[in-house]
Motif scaffolding. Structure first.
Motif, PDB file in Angstrom:
ATOM      1  N   GLY A 129      -4.848   3.512 -11.175  1.00  0.00           N
ATOM      2  CA  GLY A 129      -3.545   4.087 -11.502  1.00  0.00           C
ATOM      3  C   GLY A 129      -3.328   4.205 -13.002  1.00  0.00           C
ATOM      4  O   GLY A 129      -2.773   5.199 -13.480  1.00  0.00           O
ATOM      5  N   ASP A 166       6.901   7.410 -12.363  1.00  0.00           N
ATOM      6  CA  ASP A 166       5.764   6.661 -11.805  1.00  0.00           C
ATOM      7  C   ASP A 166       5.565   5.318 -12.496  1.00  0.00           C
ATOM      8  O   ASP A 166       5.255   4.319 -11.854  1.00  0.00           O
ATOM      9  CB  ASP A 166       4.477   7.490 -11.759  1.00  0.00           C
ATOM     10  N   LYS A 170       0.792  -1.232   0.000  1.00  0.00           N
ATOM     11  CA  LYS A 170       0.000   0.000   0.000  1.00  0.00           C
ATOM     12  C   LYS A 170       0.828   1.288   0.000  1.00  0.00           C
ATOM     13  O   LYS A 170       0.519   2.198  -0.753  1.00  0.00           O
ATOM     14  CB  LYS A 170      -1.008  -0.014   1.138  1.00  0.00           C
ATOM     15  N   PRO A 171       1.888   1.412   0.821  1.00  0.00           N
ATOM     16  CA  PRO A 171       2.660   2.660   0.768  1.00  0.00           C
ATOM     17  C   PRO A 171       3.227   2.927  -0.631  1.00  0.00           C
ATOM     18  O   PRO A 171       3.212   4.067  -1.099  1.00  0.00           O
ATOM     19  CB  PRO A 171       3.772   2.453   1.798  1.00  0.00           C
ATOM     20  N   SER A 172       3.700   1.892  -1.296  1.00  0.00           N
ATOM     21  CA  SER A 172       4.227   2.057  -2.653  1.00  0.00           C
ATOM     22  C   SER A 172       3.120   2.462  -3.615  1.00  0.00           C
ATOM     23  O   SER A 172       3.315   3.313  -4.489  1.00  0.00           O
ATOM     24  CB  SER A 172       4.878   0.757  -3.135  1.00  0.00           C
ATOM     25  N   TYR A 173       1.950   1.844  -3.454  1.00  0.00           N
ATOM     26  CA  TYR A 173       0.799   2.161  -4.301  1.00  0.00           C
ATOM     27  C   TYR A 173       0.449   3.645  -4.173  1.00  0.00           C
ATOM     28  O   TYR A 173       0.255   4.344  -5.163  1.00  0.00           O
ATOM     29  CB  TYR A 173      -0.381   1.272  -3.894  1.00  0.00           C
ATOM     30  N   TYR A 174       0.385   4.127  -2.942  1.00  0.00           N
ATOM     31  CA  TYR A 174       0.039   5.534  -2.717  1.00  0.00           C
ATOM     32  C   TYR A 174       1.133   6.470  -3.233  1.00  0.00           C
ATOM     33  O   TYR A 174       0.834   7.541  -3.768  1.00  0.00           O
ATOM     34  CB  TYR A 174      -0.235   5.797  -1.233  1.00  0.00           C
ATOM     35  N   MET A 175       2.387   6.066  -3.072  1.00  0.00           N
ATOM     36  CA  MET A 175       3.491   6.896  -3.551  1.00  0.00           C
ATOM     37  C   MET A 175       3.435   7.037  -5.074  1.00  0.00           C
ATOM     38  O   MET A 175       3.554   8.140  -5.608  1.00  0.00           O
ATOM     39  CB  MET A 175       4.833   6.285  -3.126  1.00  0.00           C
ATOM     40  N   ASN A 220       0.850   6.609  -7.111  1.00  0.00           N
ATOM     41  CA  ASN A 220      -0.312   7.400  -7.524  1.00  0.00           C
ATOM     42  C   ASN A 220      -0.161   8.868  -7.160  1.00  0.00           C
ATOM     43  O   ASN A 220      -0.669   9.740  -7.863  1.00  0.00           O
ATOM     44  CB  ASN A 220      -1.596   6.806  -6.958  1.00  0.00           C
ATOM     45  N   ALA A 221       0.551   9.164  -6.086  1.00  0.00           N
ATOM     46  CA  ALA A 221       0.794  10.560  -5.711  1.00  0.00           C
ATOM     47  C   ALA A 221       1.677  11.248  -6.750  1.00  0.00           C
ATOM     48  O   ALA A 221       1.448  12.415  -7.102  1.00  0.00           O
ATOM     49  CB  ALA A 221       1.441  10.641  -4.332  1.00  0.00           C
TER      50      ALA A 221
END
Length: 191
Positions: free
Chosen positions: A63, A49, A3-8, A10-11
């Motif tokens: 994404g 990204d 999840k942290p990688s996913y959010y990073m 997409n951010a």
């Protein structure tokens, strides 16, 4: 999924989406020095990204669509900038530009009709074209004159990419993302 990688990832993509109106504002306020730096950063984040999404295996439908929309908006803002800064270039190359726009609208229209959303194939050819589009568009703002041979090369590649994507929309019955290209789809359909 991490999840942290996913959010990073997409951010980073979201930055490009949010940067588009900022870039437009800079253009209309004639802040070209800041505009060209932020445009270069936006194109760079496109490479970052995508690389991170594959590295951390955090690809998603959301994404993919966010990436496609952000890419299109970044390119659109760069083209609007060309129209504002060097309209003579657009007049001179109107035929090439109209052909690309017609193919782009056709591809988007077919995808919306067929899938109910824009395509997000991310083919090898699309990735290759994106690199050269970014190089041309960034150089357009950094050099005193457009690099015409690069423009023609990018225009031909863009038309081929959009043609491939139109064909993909026509032959792939359900929305998919991260497709290598037409060759691989045809190969898959034969087996």
């Amino acid at each position: 999924m991490h999840k942290p990688s996913y959010y990073m990832v997409n951010a980073i993509t979201l930055y490009r989406l949010l940067a588009a109106p900022v870039l437009l504002t800079l253009l209309f306020n004639h802040e070209l020095a800041i505009f060209k730096w932020l445009l270069a950063v936006s194109f760079l984040t496109d490479a970052v990204d995508g690389y991170l999404a594959r590295k951390f295996k955090v690809t998603s439908v959301f994404g993919s669509i966010l990436d496609s929309v952000s890419d299109d908006l970044t390119t659109a803002v760069a083209i609007i900038g060309i129209a504002l800064i060097n309209p003579g270039f657009l007049k001179k190359e109107i035929v090439w530009i109209v052909i690309q726009v017609v193919f782009f609208i056709t591809q988007i229209g077919f995808a919306l009709f067929r899938y109910g959303k824009i395509s997000s194939f991310h083919t090898y050819l699309a990735k290759f074209v994106t690199v050269f589009q970014a190089i041309f568009l960034v150089l357009f703002y950094w050099l005193p004159e457009p690099v015409y041979p690069l423009f023609y090369f990018v225009a031909v590649l863009t038309i081929l990419d959009l043609l491939e994507e139109i064909i993909l929309v026509l032959i792939i019955p359900k929305w998919e993302t991260d497709i290598k290209g037409l060759y691989w789809i045809l190969k898959r359909q034969r087996t």
